[in-house]
Scaffold this active site. Sequence first.
Site, PDB file in Angstrom:
ATOM      1  CG  ASP A  93      -1.746   1.248   1.375  1.00  0.00           C
ATOM      2  OD1 ASP A  93      -1.657   2.131   0.487  1.00  0.00           O
ATOM      3  OD2 ASP A  93      -2.490   1.352   2.378  1.00  0.00           O
TER       4      ASP A  93
ATOM      5  CE  LYS B  58      -1.655   7.015  -3.484  1.00  0.00           C
ATOM      6  NZ  LYS B  58      -2.181   6.093  -2.444  1.00  0.00           N
TER       7      LYS B  58
ATOM      8  CD  GLU C   9      -4.737   3.441  -2.569  1.00  0.00           C
ATOM      9  OE1 GLU C   9      -5.509   4.308  -2.108  1.00  0.00           O
ATOM     10  OE2 GLU C   9      -3.588   3.693  -2.953  1.00  0.00           O
TER      11      GLU C   9
ATOM     12  CG  ASP D 298      -9.319   4.529   0.859  1.00  0.00           C
ATOM     13  OD1 ASP D 298      -8.877   5.309   1.743  1.00  0.00           O
ATOM     14  OD2 ASP D 298      -8.585   3.754   0.224  1.00  0.00           O
TER      15      ASP D 298
END
Lengths: 657, 177
Positions: A19, A81, A182, A204
């Site tokens: 992850d 990211k 994800e 999420d």
Amino acid sequence: MGLLEIFDPVAAPRPIGIDLGTTNSLVARVRDGAPVAIRDCDGEALVPSAVYYDERGQVIVGREALRMAQAHPRETIVSVKRLMGRGASDPETARLGTIDFAAPTSPDEARTVRLRVQGRILTPVEVSADILRRLRELAEDEMRSVGGAVITVPAYFDDAQRQATKDAGRLAGLEVLRLLNEPTAAALAYGLDQKKNGLFAVYDLGGGTFDITILLLDDGVFQVRSTGGDSALGGDDMDRALGQVLLEHMGAADDPGPEVVRLALDAARRAKHALTDREEVALELPRVGGGSTTATVTRAELERLVAPIVERTGVACRRALRDAGIEASALDGVLLVGGATRVPFVRRYVRDLFGREPLADIDPDQVVALGAAIQADLLAGTGSTGEVLLLDVLPLSLGIETMGGVAEKILPRNTTIPAGARQVFTTYADQQTGFELHVVQGERELAADCRSLARFTLRGIPPMPAGMARLEITFHVDADGLLTVKAREVTTGIEQEVLVKPSYGLSDEEVERMLLDAIDHGEEDFERRKLAERRVEAERMLIATRGALAADADLLDASEQKAVEGALAELTVAVAAGSATLVQAKIDALDDATKEWAGRRMDRAIARAIAGKQLDEVDATVAHARGVDEQVAEHQARLPPGASPSQTGTGPTGEGS
Amino acid sequence: MTHDPFTVLGLEPRFDVDLAAAEVRHRELSRALHPDRYQGKPAAERRMALERAIEVNAAWRALRDPVTRAEALLAAGGVELDERAEPKASPALLMEMMELQEELAEVRGKRDAAGLRRLGEALRTRERELCARLAPAFAAARGDAARLRALLPAVGELRYLRRFFEAYAAAEEELAA
Ligand SMILES: Nc1ncnc2c1ncn2[C@@H]1O[C@H](COP(=O)(O)OP(=O)(O)OP(=O)(O)O)[C@@H](O)[C@H]1O
Ligand SMILES: [Mg+2]
């Protein structure tokens, strides 16, 4: 460094799941049939996604890097990211932060964000690769040998962001088995663990990205119905909102230096965390020009600041429900994933939005990596869960720019992947030998309002009068959500050369160069690496072909079988010798010798899947077997009414002779 | 050339296809063909499986939508699909569609969520009725090109409705934002 560890005679390579988060990263693996997070020597599983670069070129990743951030805000990169797959002028570069962005000196450079760190220029892909390398080391400490990785990405990541993630994996010396969304990873870990069936929503909200996915869990099938989100929305934005307020308290609202910004953002995050359990928090803050001040922040005040951010998630959730064709009441559960869902306001908001209490029996920090580990295990063929099937979707519509700048959709969002489409174009100038195609991603009507993916240039079209050449363009989106384009002239059957110019991100050559730079001895190691890679592919083919011979030799006639066995033997010999080119040649030969047989075997597999025990139906399906060439999904070019096919191109490339 | 979605999924070609059965079939085939099953397999095999998995997904997508489902049946019967060559829509249909467009523009302008919902409901009912008429008509045509061609106006109507649905979805999105 950078070498794939392949021939470790001691430990069999084992796959891992990663992850790669905006704030925290995590690596996991399957042990004794169950996914577990891999911990560092302090027993910590979460690795903060922070990278510190010192003046001697040393790289520190994780908790220790985070400790450097206050004193070295410019040299410590966090939340990289958010910059993946983005161009130099992306709005993200203008938001409150401490990174020193380097202005691009050419249009080519503008395709990626560039960071200036210790006098070096780094791209987000390289910084992410440093994080991945650290995770790989952690895994190797525990398992000796790592054999491929599944890396998770936000479901709403577009093609450029996905490609950048894959490039980072490669740069870190990882074989990227798959990019996994994800929320799907979370559902996989949760669903298998709890043996749940039904319709679920995964909400999420992490440090930097937001995803909503609606999916059906049905006895090992994980079928995504719809997905939506925002790849620049998360806890970071809450920190920025509160950080801005704190900067005012500090008397530093205009043009604060990076140290001050770092301090304000860190204080904001601490306050945000504290307010999850408390109603009020007092912060001791320095003031510009000396002295200090105490700022009191209440939960109500934080909620006022974060409300507009959280409400943006509602728009995406409602759309995902609409796209799935369901009302919130049809859901069997709502899963909360991501650290930012700990914020009480978020929980309340989600409860009101979906009209139900979210499920609590889930670890929001680990579940994504655990799902990735399960998927890696399945892909490596070591997993026992043979009944698991993940059917994911394309998050954003794919389109091509037509005359007048309109984006014509070729694959709508939420199409199950892998997916394909095919369009036929004609030339519109006499003797035209080139053709350009602009592919975009997004939902807006005009191509300029969508995200530009790439320009594809076709060359070498046989010169013909206008309208005669018919170009059939095939788009494939693979299981990673990545697009490839192929083109063929229909009347002559000639495959066209397609030059790809990605609008964002690094080119293949740039990644290659970075790989070379990462290897100490340049060329020589590069050759060794190539040989090692070819050998892995060869071993894989040998095992697969021998297995196929054991199972399906009856689908070969005697001469075919002889050819396959001959090619097999030659490849075995080539592997023992030391030339990558030779191994490749023998791989190709075996590939050739087994091509038709592979088709027959696939038909048999299909027939078995369809028919189960009904044998007569098996034969009927085998009878439907068709040639490989025709197996491409078709999307009939359907032009808007009134448009003629020749208007659909985006302009000749001026190569007519 | 075109791959008939019914053939790809191994189902009897009919307009009122059992969508639940088609979904099961799609899953079974996906289990056999999904790229996840071909990890570590030789490149040629991976490519082939990928292309077939794409085909299976496309077939399932085509069957779910009444417009593409009808088009697949027409194509299988040898009716060439070219919207420009098809019979023009009847003035009555054009008039009706224009009125619907106006109604949509109005509820959109007033941000009238209830009105929009009513409009959507009416559209769905209209589509259901049209499909209910088309199912026996397709069955009666038995794949005969001439008889299938007679269904073109009704399929055209289905397409009009589809386009209108798209405008409706855009309005819905706008109101939700
Ligand atoms: N107790 C808490 N209260 C409020 N927020 C929290 C708490 N714990 C963590 N967070 C926030 O959660 C975010 C990090 O979550 P997480 O680790 O799930 O993100 P990530 O996976 O790194 O990011 P992404 O998935 O967006 O790439 C940070 O913004 C952090 O401040
Ligand atoms: Mg996350």
